[in-house]
Design a protein around this motif. Structure first.
Motif, short mmCIF file in Angstrom:
data_model
loop_
_atom_site.label_atom_id
_atom_site.label_comp_id
_atom_site.label_asym_id
_atom_site.label_seq_id
_atom_site.Cartn_x
_atom_site.Cartn_y
_atom_site.Cartn_z
N ARG A 130 0.87 -1.18 0.15
CA ARG A 130 -0.12 -0.10 -0.11
C ARG A 130 0.68 1.19 0.10
O ARG A 130 1.88 1.29 0.60
CB ARG A 130 -0.78 0.03 1.30
N GLY A 131 0.59 2.27 -0.93
CA GLY A 131 0.99 3.61 -0.57
C GLY A 131 1.05 4.39 0.40
O GLY A 131 0.42 3.88 1.51
N GLY A 132 1.42 5.52 0.41
CA GLY A 132 1.24 6.21 1.92
C GLY A 132 2.24 6.14 2.98
O GLY A 132 3.14 5.23 2.78
N HIS A 133 2.37 6.81 3.80
CA HIS A 133 3.04 6.46 5.11
C HIS A 133 2.37 6.93 6.33
O HIS A 133 1.57 7.75 6.38
CB HIS A 133 4.37 7.50 4.85
N HIS A 134 2.81 6.34 7.58
CA HIS A 134 2.32 6.36 8.71
C HIS A 134 2.79 7.50 9.58
O HIS A 134 2.45 7.63 10.81
CB HIS A 134 2.41 5.14 9.66
N ILE A 135 4.00 7.94 9.33
CA ILE A 135 5.03 8.99 10.05
C ILE A 135 5.16 10.39 9.47
O ILE A 135 5.72 10.29 8.13
CB ILE A 135 6.17 8.21 10.70
N LEU A 136 5.04 11.69 10.13
CA LEU A 136 5.49 12.44 9.63
C LEU A 136 6.35 13.23 10.62
O LEU A 136 6.29 12.90 11.84
CB LEU A 136 4.16 13.78 9.61
N THR A 137 7.54 13.76 10.21
CA THR A 137 8.53 14.16 11.01
C THR A 137 8.89 15.85 10.62
O THR A 137 8.51 16.25 9.71
CB THR A 137 10.00 13.52 10.72
N SER A 138 9.12 16.35 12.01
CA SER A 138 9.71 17.78 11.92
C SER A 138 11.00 17.71 12.40
O SER A 138 10.97 17.57 13.65
CB SER A 138 8.61 18.56 12.43
N ASN A 139 12.19 18.56 11.96
CA ASN A 139 13.19 18.90 12.65
C ASN A 139 13.25 20.09 13.47
O ASN A 139 12.68 21.34 13.20
CB ASN A 139 14.29 19.17 11.59
N TRP A 140 13.62 19.87 14.67
CA TRP A 140 13.92 21.06 15.70
C TRP A 140 12.50 21.70 16.11
O TRP A 140 12.67 23.06 16.64
CB TRP A 140 15.11 21.98 15.31
N ARG A 141 11.57 21.10 15.79
CA ARG A 141 10.28 21.89 16.28
C ARG A 141 8.96 21.07 16.37
O ARG A 141 9.05 19.92 15.67
CB ARG A 141 10.00 23.14 15.50
N VAL A 142 8.01 21.60 16.76
CA VAL A 142 6.78 20.97 16.88
C VAL A 142 5.72 21.79 16.15
O VAL A 142 5.47 22.80 16.59
CB VAL A 142 6.14 20.45 18.01
N PRO A 143 5.20 21.45 15.14
CA PRO A 143 4.48 22.31 14.04
C PRO A 143 3.08 22.71 14.89
O PRO A 143 2.69 21.55 15.78
CB PRO A 143 4.23 21.38 12.84
N VAL A 144 2.36 23.65 14.76
CA VAL A 144 1.43 24.11 15.56
C VAL A 144 0.26 23.24 15.26
O VAL A 144 -0.44 23.14 16.22
CB VAL A 144 1.17 25.66 15.42
N TRP A 145 0.02 22.82 14.08
CA TRP A 145 -1.33 22.10 13.93
C TRP A 145 -1.04 20.88 14.42
O TRP A 145 -2.14 20.22 14.86
CB TRP A 145 -1.45 21.96 12.24
N TRP A 146 -0.09 20.29 14.59
CA TRP A 146 0.30 18.86 15.32
C TRP A 146 -0.60 18.90 16.83
O TRP A 146 -1.09 18.16 17.08
CB TRP A 146 1.40 18.44 15.47
N CYS A 147 -0.03 20.16 17.40
CA CYS A 147 -0.61 20.25 18.81
C CYS A 147 -2.09 20.34 18.88
O CYS A 147 -2.68 20.11 19.84
CB CYS A 147 -0.05 21.60 19.37
N ALA A 148 -2.74 20.93 17.67
CA ALA A 148 -4.37 21.24 17.78
C ALA A 148 -5.04 19.90 17.75
O ALA A 148 -6.32 19.89 17.91
CB ALA A 148 -4.50 21.68 16.37
N LEU A 149 -4.34 18.79 17.56
CA LEU A 149 -4.96 17.33 17.38
C LEU A 149 -5.40 16.71 18.88
O LEU A 149 -5.94 15.89 19.11
CB LEU A 149 -4.04 16.56 16.79
N PHE A 150 -4.72 17.58 19.95
CA PHE A 150 -4.46 16.92 21.34
C PHE A 150 -5.18 17.76 22.31
O PHE A 150 -5.03 18.93 22.09
CB PHE A 150 -3.05 16.39 21.71
N LYS A 151 -5.45 17.15 23.43
CA LYS A 151 -5.76 18.00 24.66
C LYS A 151 -4.58 17.61 25.76
O LYS A 151 -4.02 16.49 25.54
CB LYS A 151 -7.17 17.30 25.26
N SER A 152 -4.30 18.63 26.71
CA SER A 152 -3.13 18.42 27.51
C SER A 152 -3.34 17.15 28.51
O SER A 152 -2.31 16.71 28.67
CB SER A 152 -3.03 19.91 28.29
N THR A 153 -4.54 16.76 28.73
CA THR A 153 -4.87 15.77 29.49
C THR A 153 -4.16 14.26 28.72
O THR A 153 -4.28 13.32 29.60
CB THR A 153 -6.12 15.75 30.10
N GLU A 154 -4.20 14.22 27.40
CA GLU A 154 -3.93 13.08 26.70
C GLU A 154 -2.28 12.83 26.60
O GLU A 154 -1.93 12.22 25.86
CB GLU A 154 -4.29 13.30 25.33
#
Length: 275
Positions: A130-154
């Motif tokens: 199957r095509g596609g990939h299960h992992i995105l990476t970012s060097n030396w930072r966490v992109p803002v939209w990644w953080c929008a997916l979660f709650k602090s309690t998680e």
């Protein structure tokens, strides 16, 4: 092994979402307790890719590696996140056109190499049907939209990785929050270039099984964070706060929370130039 200073956004899917051959492979990996840790997995990917790019051009045959995966036990079910070395490598080659500055992008990867990688993306590998990939990476930072997916309690606390900041949630909740963030941004600013990455992330998430789990892993970057007394990271809560203020029409408070978030990662990203 040398630490890799990047963050990762991963999707773990249930076994039944994979093709039969893959199901058997990942089930054997789980039974043998042979899944690597995230740090070892990152090292495996780097070591697997180095021979492919060590010469004057890319040796695409070396990208046909034997794939491994990360595993996760979630609410009684075994979930799998393949490392997807080949598709991630092909995407990195294609993306080098805009990720690397001109003229370095042409010196590092020629147009012919990038075009060949793009053609291979359309043809699944024998070792990864199957095509596609299960992992995105970012060097030396966490992109803002990644953080929008979660709650602090998680935020999760893994006894085997006590110093690593990580969050996990269901993919259904992650998509709902991403859609909500997109609606808030569109209501506030209209369709804007600033949401292009958010739109791409939503499209990426929708490709996976609805019983999947999404994980945000800060990796070695966690060592540079100043956590509160409960060892909690402020990034996720700051993004949620910014979106809440924005939804209420309070632009000043929304920008204040957003700037506080960006300052965290701008300070850490400066280390990239010293590395």
């Amino acid at each position: 092994m040398e630490a890799s200073y990047m963050s990762s956004l991963r999707v773990f899917e249930p076994l039944e979402s994979f093709a039969p051959a893959e199901q058997r492979r990942w089930a054997a990996l789980i039974d043998a307790h042979g899944a690597p840790t995230p740090e070892v997995a990152d090292g495996q990917v780097r070591l697997g890719l180095l021979p492919a790019v060590a010469g004057s051009t890319v040796d695409f045959r070396r990208l046909e590696v034997v794939e491994s995966a990360l595993t996760l036990r979630w609410e009684g079910a075994d979930l799998v996140c393949p490392l997807d070395t080949r598709p991630r490598a092909l995407q990195a080659i294609v993306d080098s056109e805009w990720r690397l500055p001109f003229p370095l992008n042409e010196w590092a990867m020629s147009k012919q190499v990038r075009r060949h990688a793009a053609r291979l993306q359309a043809h699944p590998s024998a070792t990864r049907p199957r095509g596609g990939h299960h992992i995105l990476t970012s060097n030396w930072r966490v992109p803002v939209w990644w953080c929008a997916l979660f709650k602090s309690t998680e935020q999760v606390h893994d006894g085997s990785r006590p110093d690593v900041v990580a969050f996990r949630t269901t993919i259904i909740d992650a998509i709902k929050r991403a859609d909500s963030a997109m609606q808030t941004m569109n209501d506030s600013f209209g369709t804007a270039e600033m949401t292009a990455d958010l739109d791409s992330m939503i499209e990426w998430l929708r490709a996976f099984n609805e019983m999947s789990v999404v994980e945000l892993d800060y990796g070695a970057l966690s060592s540079y964070l100043q956590l509160d007394d409960e060892k909690r990271d402020r990034g996720v809560s700051l993004v949620a706060k910014s979106l809440t203020y924005l939804s209420a029409g309070d632009m000043d408070e929304a920008l204040s929370a957003y700037h506080e978030f960006t300052e965290i990662w701008e300070e850490i990203a400066r280390l990239e130039a010293w590395n």
